[in-house]
Design an enzyme around this catalytic site. Structure first.
Site, PDB file in Angstrom:
ATOM      1  N   LYS A   7       0.848  -1.205   0.000  1.00 52.30           N
ATOM      2  CA  LYS A   7       0.000   0.000   0.000  1.00 52.30           C
ATOM      3  C   LYS A   7       0.879   1.248   0.000  1.00 52.30           C
ATOM      4  O   LYS A   7       0.618   2.213  -0.712  1.00 52.30           O
ATOM      5  CB  LYS A   7      -0.853   0.047   1.275  1.00 52.30           C
ATOM      6  N   ASP A  32      -8.588   2.293   6.749  1.00 49.35           N
ATOM      7  CA  ASP A  32      -9.147   1.062   7.281  1.00 49.35           C
ATOM      8  C   ASP A  32     -10.293   0.648   6.359  1.00 49.35           C
ATOM      9  O   ASP A  32     -11.040   1.508   5.877  1.00 49.35           O
ATOM     10  CB  ASP A  32      -9.652   1.262   8.716  1.00 49.35           C
ATOM     11  N   GLY A  40      -7.417 -11.328   0.777  1.00 52.57           N
ATOM     12  CA  GLY A  40      -8.657 -11.219   1.556  1.00 52.57           C
ATOM     13  C   GLY A  40      -9.844 -11.883   0.868  1.00 52.57           C
ATOM     14  O   GLY A  40      -9.764 -13.039   0.448  1.00 52.57           O
ATOM     15  N   TYR A  41     -10.936 -11.140   0.745  1.00 54.54           N
ATOM     16  CA  TYR A  41     -12.184 -11.668   0.199  1.00 54.54           C
ATOM     17  C   TYR A  41     -12.266 -11.534  -1.326  1.00 54.54           C
ATOM     18  O   TYR A  41     -13.333 -11.759  -1.906  1.00 54.54           O
ATOM     19  CB  TYR A  41     -13.375 -10.948   0.838  1.00 54.54           C
ATOM     20  N   LYS A  49      -8.199  -4.034 -10.915  1.00 56.36           N
ATOM     21  CA  LYS A  49      -8.821  -3.848  -9.597  1.00 56.36           C
ATOM     22  C   LYS A  49      -8.544  -2.443  -9.066  1.00 56.36           C
ATOM     23  O   LYS A  49      -9.435  -1.791  -8.514  1.00 56.36           O
ATOM     24  CB  LYS A  49      -8.311  -4.912  -8.615  1.00 56.36           C
ATOM     25  N   HIS A  65     -12.582   0.165  -3.813  1.00 59.25           N
ATOM     26  CA  HIS A  65     -12.918   1.062  -2.702  1.00 59.25           C
ATOM     27  C   HIS A  65     -11.680   1.854  -2.254  1.00 59.25           C
ATOM     28  O   HIS A  65     -11.724   3.058  -2.058  1.00 59.25           O
ATOM     29  CB  HIS A  65     -13.479   0.229  -1.548  1.00 59.25           C
ATOM     30  N   ARG A  66     -10.548   1.130  -2.094  1.00 58.86           N
ATOM     31  CA  ARG A  66      -9.338   1.791  -1.621  1.00 58.86           C
ATOM     32  C   ARG A  66      -8.848   2.820  -2.639  1.00 58.86           C
ATOM     33  O   ARG A  66      -8.463   3.928  -2.291  1.00 58.86           O
ATOM     34  CB  ARG A  66      -8.241   0.742  -1.360  1.00 58.86           C
TER      35      ARG A  66
HETATM   36  P1  IMP Z   1      -7.449  -3.246   5.738  1.00 61.00           P
HETATM   37  O1  IMP Z   1      -8.052  -2.245   6.672  1.00 61.00           O
HETATM   38  O2  IMP Z   1      -7.167  -2.675   4.379  1.00 61.00           O
HETATM   39  O3  IMP Z   1      -6.290  -3.970   6.336  1.00 61.00           O
HETATM   40  O4  IMP Z   1      -8.591  -4.347   5.488  1.00 61.00           O
HETATM   41  C1  IMP Z   1      -9.123  -5.123   6.552  1.00 61.00           C
HETATM   42  C2  IMP Z   1      -9.616  -6.454   6.014  1.00 61.00           C
HETATM   43  O5  IMP Z   1     -10.689  -6.258   5.103  1.00 61.00           O
HETATM   44  C3  IMP Z   1      -8.561  -7.243   5.231  1.00 61.00           C
HETATM   45  O6  IMP Z   1      -7.793  -8.055   6.091  1.00 61.00           O
HETATM   46  C4  IMP Z   1      -9.423  -8.068   4.292  1.00 61.00           C
HETATM   47  O7  IMP Z   1      -9.915  -9.203   4.961  1.00 61.00           O
HETATM   48  C5  IMP Z   1     -10.591  -7.141   3.999  1.00 61.00           C
HETATM   49  N1  IMP Z   1     -10.327  -6.348   2.779  1.00 61.00           N
HETATM   50  C6  IMP Z   1     -10.078  -5.015   2.723  1.00 61.00           C
HETATM   51  N2  IMP Z   1      -9.861  -4.614   1.458  1.00 61.00           N
HETATM   52  C7  IMP Z   1      -9.964  -5.728   0.699  1.00 61.00           C
HETATM   53  C8  IMP Z   1      -9.836  -5.958  -0.708  1.00 61.00           C
HETATM   54  O8  IMP Z   1      -9.549  -5.066  -1.521  1.00 61.00           O
HETATM   55  N3  IMP Z   1     -10.024  -7.223  -1.108  1.00 61.00           N
HETATM   56  C9  IMP Z   1     -10.326  -8.244  -0.263  1.00 61.00           C
HETATM   57  N4  IMP Z   1     -10.434  -8.090   1.050  1.00 61.00           N
HETATM   58  C10 IMP Z   1     -10.261  -6.835   1.542  1.00 61.00           C
END
Ligand code: IMP
Length: 191
Positions: free
Chosen positions: A13, A68, A149-150, A171, A176-177
């Site tokens: 990131k 987050d 992740g998902y 992607k 979202h990010r």
């Molecule tokens: P983080 O805050 O970006 O670390 O996201 C927290 C959790 O949400 C991650 O550990 C994943 O399980 C899920 N997550 C967040 N963003 C994604 C994504 O872009 N793809 C899949 N899972 C995500």
């Protein structure tokens, strides 16, 4: 050039965001020798983005931002949500998390879900939030193996493939990010 800290333990990131921010010197957790786990004890992702950003801001007096994210599933009343990383166990295991989501949705016809990111920026004693959301559906089974992740069970609206069947570039254009980061970068590049 002014310093700003991106509070994240995720080097991927960090590198991605560093490429986009032109007029600040981006500092990482490791530049500041932050080794401790920063508490994420709020019950919203917005609250946790603030906790992380504020922790480093208070400790080092630097401008900071932190993100987050979570996956919110309608039929599960918004779960896994803020608990996304540790939905199935304390170990933050994506495989177990996916298994649990698929099990909990076994008999569900409503597969609506969204990913959301909040970024909290603290700069000049002001707090700014930037939000990114992408809506989609949870598939019946894993599709693809890219991403994290998902990703294998999330099919964004308007697409016939999951995040895990997309290239990272694909992607990153719609996630979202990416949406939240674009808003942050636009703001910072005008500062
Ligand atoms: P983080 O805050 O970006 O670390 O996201 C927290 C959790 O949400 C991650 O550990 C994943 O399980 C899920 N997550 C967040 N963003 C994604 C994504 O872009 N793809 C899949 N899972 C995500």
């Amino acid at each position: 050039m002014r310093d700003i800290c991106f509070v994240t333990g995720n080097q991927n990131k960090f590198v991605e965001v560093k490429k986009l921010i032109k007029n600040f010197n981006l500092i990482s957790n490791s530049d500041l020798n932050i080794e401790e786990e920063i508490p994420e004890t709020e019950n919203t992702i917005k609250g946790n983005s603030f906790l992380k950003s504020n922790y480093v801001h208070k400790k080092f007096g630097l401008s900071c931002f932190a993100d987050d994210s979570g996956l919110f599933i309608k039929a599960l009343n918004g779960d896994p949500g803020v608990k996304s990383a540790r939905y199935a166990s304390d170990k933050s295991d994506s495989d177990l998390n996916i298994d649990l989501v698929l099990k909990n949705l076994e008999r569900e016809t409503n597969r609506d879900a969204f990913f959301e990111t909040y970024i909290c920026l603290i700069i000049n004693d002001e707090i700014h939030y930037f939000k990114g959301t992408i809506h989609g559906k949870i598939s019946k089974e894993r599709l693809g193996s890219a991403g994290f992740g998902y990703d294998p069970i999330f099919i964004p609206d308007g697409y016939k493939k999951s995040f895990a069947q997309m290239t990272l570039d694909e992607k990153n254009k719609i996630s979202h990010r990416a949406i939240a980061i674009k808003k942050l970068v636009k703001f910072l590049n005008k500062k």
